[in-house]
Design a protein around this motif. Structure first.
Motif, short mmCIF file in Angstrom:
data_model
loop_
_atom_site.label_atom_id
_atom_site.label_comp_id
_atom_site.label_asym_id
_atom_site.label_seq_id
_atom_site.Cartn_x
_atom_site.Cartn_y
_atom_site.Cartn_z
N GLN A 137 -5.31 6.20 -0.89
CA GLN A 137 -6.57 5.69 -0.37
C GLN A 137 -7.54 6.87 -0.23
OE1 GLN A 137 -6.38 3.05 3.05
NE2 GLN A 137 -4.24 2.62 2.61
N GLU A 138 -8.81 6.60 -0.50
CA GLU A 138 -9.82 7.64 -0.45
C GLU A 138 -10.89 7.27 0.56
OE1 GLU A 138 -11.26 8.02 -4.40
OE2 GLU A 138 -9.41 8.93 -5.18
N THR A 139 -11.25 8.22 1.41
CA THR A 139 -12.28 8.01 2.42
C THR A 139 -13.42 8.98 2.21
OG1 THR A 139 -10.53 7.42 4.00
CG2 THR A 139 -12.72 7.80 4.89
N ILE A 150 0.81 -1.20 0.00
CA ILE A 150 0.00 0.00 0.00
C ILE A 150 0.85 1.26 0.00
CG2 ILE A 150 -0.22 0.18 2.51
CD1 ILE A 150 -2.89 0.92 -0.21
N GLN A 154 -6.51 -2.39 -6.37
CA GLN A 154 -6.94 -1.44 -5.34
C GLN A 154 -8.46 -1.33 -5.30
OE1 GLN A 154 -3.83 1.88 -6.24
NE2 GLN A 154 -4.51 2.21 -4.13
N LYS A 186 -11.79 -2.42 0.58
CA LYS A 186 -12.48 -1.33 1.26
C LYS A 186 -12.73 -1.69 2.73
CE LYS A 186 -15.81 0.58 -1.05
NZ LYS A 186 -17.11 0.86 -1.71
N ASN A 220 -13.54 3.58 3.49
CA ASN A 220 -12.16 3.84 3.10
C ASN A 220 -11.84 2.93 1.92
OD1 ASN A 220 -9.03 2.88 3.52
ND2 ASN A 220 -9.31 5.05 3.94
N ASP A 221 -11.66 3.52 0.74
CA ASP A 221 -11.55 2.77 -0.51
C ASP A 221 -10.11 2.77 -1.02
OD1 ASP A 221 -12.38 1.27 -2.63
OD2 ASP A 221 -13.74 2.78 -3.46
N LYS A 222 -9.88 1.96 -2.04
CA LYS A 222 -8.59 1.81 -2.73
C LYS A 222 -7.54 1.17 -1.83
CE LYS A 222 -9.20 5.14 -6.44
NZ LYS A 222 -8.56 6.18 -7.25
N GLN A 223 -7.95 0.23 -1.00
CA GLN A 223 -7.00 -0.59 -0.28
C GLN A 223 -6.56 -1.75 -1.18
OE1 GLN A 223 -8.55 -1.75 3.55
NE2 GLN A 223 -9.27 0.30 4.02
N THR A 224 -5.37 -2.28 -0.94
CA THR A 224 -4.85 -3.34 -1.80
C THR A 224 -5.49 -4.68 -1.47
OG1 THR A 224 -3.00 -3.67 -0.27
CG2 THR A 224 -2.63 -2.21 -2.15
N GLN A 282 -11.48 -7.97 0.59
CA GLN A 282 -10.11 -8.02 1.08
C GLN A 282 -9.59 -9.45 1.03
OE1 GLN A 282 -8.21 -5.56 1.75
NE2 GLN A 282 -9.26 -3.87 2.75
#
Length: 733
Positions: free
Chosen positions: A529-531, A521, A573, A576, A558-562, A610
């Motif tokens: 990452q975007e929240t 990440i 990505q 979330k 919280n988006d764009k987590q790996t 995830q």
């Protein structure tokens, strides 16, 4: 060595131009505002516990009319409770949990989490980011402000689910001074001084000082000692131009605590059956060395100049330089060895020693303005500013770091065993830096008597660099964060609101460490990452404006987590984390003699999409939970004055906190969770005379044993303090 350099292209240039233009436009509108006659308003008596407005200039409206959840913990509450650290202060707000380190370490300084995300890099002092592994003290704090929900528009990068702003004590007109001394269990000794002196009709000087030397209840050899000094000088009080010069200096020399093994606690697992069924160790057992230490030097210098250009228009400039250094040697515990399963007295636990030699520094300059003006029938309260900031972190490598040392007897450890030592710095070091140019604007537009729109926008152009023996990486980008809320006032003493807020966390944004590993990440090739969060709430002032009550429901993504994509076999990505729930609060007075602060948070925290892939075993693991995220937390503190005697009682509840969240079998995963617990405290204060008061605090009133924090592997923990007490004498002069 990996060399990485990438610049992401932003589409926000037009927004920067718009923001730059909005400031002079506001100034022009200000010039057109007619001057109104002077009106003298008699302030209502101040209510203990209750704050009506934030000290943050970006929050222009009273809390009642601000469309977001904000809690303010005032110094009066902290003094009654005898809360001396920031982590103790935060027990007054629901939704916050504490953490423990990994690999035999404890995390240095304040380590807490709000709604599933760490707040360590979202802690601010008077609106400027604060860095480093420091256990923050309350001796120089006026109040603690907690913004819940994405706070990127207010603070910049990170702040996915909130931020903390610590408001320091400042000099003021009038002479007001006090000194206090505390004695308590575990050889607790503490003294504080708060001395404010008016030097002239427009200037004042203030000194806040603290010294302490204390053990830790329920622990052998662990110590917390040190001192602090806060200095403040203000010139121009009561005039259009004010100059604030203030600084804070902390020195700590502690014996750190590596915790105790989790053997014997519910869910403990070990492949050796005799070990799995064995009893707990003595909670006072110390597995480190009396030569372990944690030395902290933290210094902060601030200059603030503010000028009232005219009615309703103030400009200010704040410059801050801060530096702290941590030098720590800690002995940690690891695996249990039962060479003779039938003889627990012979069992041992391995130990290793780590040394952390780290420096953090920050240089920041903020230029801002606050303006009140009208455009037609619409009244505006505007805050805008420019922030320039550079943050640096350097960690030095020492010879012998992480070396395995003498194993300890599991049930009867000897802290005076010979321990492996450390050498000088090897010359190797790792570190990183982040430079930021931030531009922001907030505006509250009062459209009618009952309806207002409140919004904010922040652009951050940042660059982060990492330098380690194996990684040489840079990254830069422009982040956009914003919030928008609508407030409807069905009555003068109440509001109903809906709001939307965002924040962004770039690679390396929380730890200065970019990674060369694909899919990590913190790899600069990845997007921030975007929240985003939506909140619906209501706030009311009751009982003749003595009591604030509030309720809010929220959902944060919280988006764009790996995550691992099984179809392409690559890291993508689209992972979330989702947090949703309801929060209730009440702060203020029920009667003139009965104070209360209470809060409850019911939340659901889970991960979506995830997955991780183990190339060695070929196993794909799905993770659907978030560690250390209880679904119910509650806190209550109340006091009642009976002439010269004031009695107080409080309790806090934390539901189960899961450690195992990846689908593994909890029965074979060591201690899988922190069980739910509740703790009660009590207080009694007697006013001997107008100058002298005596206060008794009793903590963990019913002496409940509870697991406070657990490490990520479930093999090591720390218990909450047993019943303890402290008596404090406070003298005003």
């Amino acid at each position: 060595m990996a060399h990485i350099r990438r610049r992401k292209h932003s589409h926000s240039a037009h927004l920067l131009a718009l923001l730059a233009a909005s400031v002079p436009a506001a100034g022009m509108a200000q010039q057109q505002t007619p001057t109104l006659p002077t009106v003298t308003v008699k302030e209502a008596p101040e209510v203990p516990y209750k704050a009506d407005k934030s000290a943050n200039e970006k929050i222009t409206q009273p809390l009642l009319d601000t469309p977001k959840t904000i809690q303010i913990i005032k110094k009066e509450t902290l003094e009654e409770q005898g809360a001396i650290t920031l982590m103790e202060a935060l027990r007054n707000t629901p939704g916050i949990t504490m953490q423990m380190g990994e690999n035999g370490n404890t995390s240095a300084g304040d380590t807490f989490q709000l709604r599933g995300f760490s707040l360590q890099q979202s802690t601010f002092v008077d609106g400027i980011r604060d860095l480093g592994g420091v256990t923050r003290d309350t001796f120089n704090l006026e109040q603690v402000e907690i913004i819940k929900g994405p706070a990127g528009a207010e603070t910049g990068r990170g702040a996915a689910t909130g931020s903390l702003n610590l408001i320091s004590k400042q000099a003021h007109l009038g002479d007001e001074s006090s000194v206090s001394g505390t004695l308590g269990t575990a050889s607790r000794k503490r003294a504080t001084l708060d001395l404010n002196r008016q030097l002239s009709a427009t200037s004042a000087f203030r000194v806040n000082a603290m010294a302490q030397d204390s053990g830790v209840d329920g622990r052998n050899l662990v110590e917390n000692s040190g001192g602090g000094l806060g200095l403040s000088y203000v010139a121009g009080l009561g005039t259009p131009t004010r100059v604030h010069l203030y600084s804070q200096h902390i020195r700590q020399n502690n014996v750190p605590d590596g915790g105790i093994p989790s053997i014997g606690f519910p869910g403990f697992f070990n492949a050796t059956g005799a070990v799995a069924a064995a009893g707990k160790v003595n909670r006072e057992n110390f597995y480190g060395s009396p030569n372990d230490y944690e030395k902290i030097d933290a210094d902060m210098f601030t200059v603030k100049v503010e000028h009232d250009v005219g009615p309703g228009l103030t400009v200010r400039n704040v410059t801050r330089y801060g530096k702290n250094r941590m030098d720590r040697v800690l002995t940690g515990i690891n695996a249990i060895t039962a060479a003779n399963p039938a003889d627990p007295s012979s069992w041992t636990i391995s130990r290793s020693r780590q040394r952390v030699d780290q420096e953090n520094s920050i240089f920041a300059n903020q230029t801002s303005l606050n303006s009140e003006f009208s455009t037609g029938s619409i009244q505006h309260s505007l805050a805008a500013g420019l922030e320039l900031m550079n943050e640096r972190q350097t960690t030095y490598t020492r010879a012998g770091d992480g070396v395995t040392t003498t194993a300890a007897n599991l049930y009867n450890p000897n802290p005076y065993d010979a321990m492996a030592g450390f050498g000088a710095r090897t010359g190797a070091q790792s570190g990183g830096s982040t430079s930021t140019v931030g531009l922001y604007v907030f505006n509250n537009a009062q459209l009618t008597e009952r309806f207002a729109i409140n919004g904010g926008l922040r652009l951050d152009n940042y660059s982060v660099g990492t330098r380690t023996p194996t990684v040489n990486a840079d990254d830069s980008d422009t982040l956009t964060s914003w919030n928008l809320g609508g407030v409807f006032k069905p009555a003068e003493n109440g509001s109903i609101y809906v709001s939307y807020a965002t924040s962004a966390t770039p690679p390396g944004g929380n730890n200065f460490q970019l990674s060369a590993t694909a899919g990590n990440i913190n790899n600069s090739a990845l997007d921030p990452q975007e929240t985003e969060s939506v909140e619906l709430g209501t706030k009311w002032e009751l009982l003749n404006k003595r009591l604030n009550v509030a309720a809010a429901i929220f959902r944060t993504d919280n988006d764009k987590q790996t995550t691992y994509d099984a179809i392409s076999g690559t890291t993508q990505q689209y992972g979330k984390t989702r947090v949703q729930g309801i929060e209730l609060s009440a702060v203020g007075q029920i009667t003139n003699f009965w104070q209360i602060t209470a809060g409850l948070a019911k939340t659901s925290t889970r991960q979506l999409n995830q997955q991780s892939f183990n190339s060695g075993t070929g196993v794909t693991t799905i993770t659907d939970g978030v560690r250390w995220s209880p679904d119910l937390t509650a806190t209550l503190w109340t006091s009642y004055q009976l002439d010269k005697l004031t009695l107080g009682v409080g309790t806090r509840y934390v539901s189960e906190q899961k450690r195992v969240v990846n689908g593994a079998n909890p029965a074979t995963s060591n201690v899988p969770n922190i069980p739910s617990y509740w703790v009660a405290d009590a207080m009694a204060t007697y006013q001997v005379n107008p100058r002298l008061s005596l206060r008794l605090n009793v903590y963990n009133l019913f002496d409940k044993e509870y697991l406070s924090v657990l490490n990520n592997g479930g093999s090591r923990l720390a218990l909450g303090a047993p019943r303890s007490a402290a008596i404090t004498a406070n003298y005003k002069f």
